[in-house]
Motif scaffolding. Sequence first.
Motif: not given
Length: 180
Positions: A42-44, A120-126
Amino acid sequence: MGLLFANGRNVVRETAEVFMENRENASAREMDVRGAALDQFAREFAVARKGGFDRFMDGLNRVPRPLMAFGTIGLCVSAMTDPVWFASRMQGISLVPEPLWWLMGAIVSFYFGARYQAKGQDFQRSIAATAAQAPVVAANIEALRALRADADGIGPVYEHEELGASDNPALADWQGARDE
């Protein structure tokens, strides 16, 4: 008894914990480790508070896609309502030099490519956050299965298909008696 259980101690439990891990304490430690890992993520990946300019630019970045979509629909409507006007505009577009078309294609490609990569990066984080919850969900399911014991405390209650009651007449009779 005072020797074994005096001062809030339980010598039997403490001795057993030398040979076997206390599951409750292990679960608490695992929860702490997972919580710390999720806090670190979360901090990262936290989004910094944005100022007015940043919000304006984010809004401006959302304009090209709807503008292109509505513009294309508008061209189709204008071609049907006033074909002469549409044809004259298309003649003007035919005069645009080829290098300018290449430049426009590169700009549009970079815009949509960068947007695709960010999404795509947001999707990978989720996905990573969801995958981190899988062990917790599995532990909860096991705890719920342990709670499915019947009222007599004989054992877990299962559906007919799981135990194959059709293959065992005694089991089918027992299940019928329980359902009544």
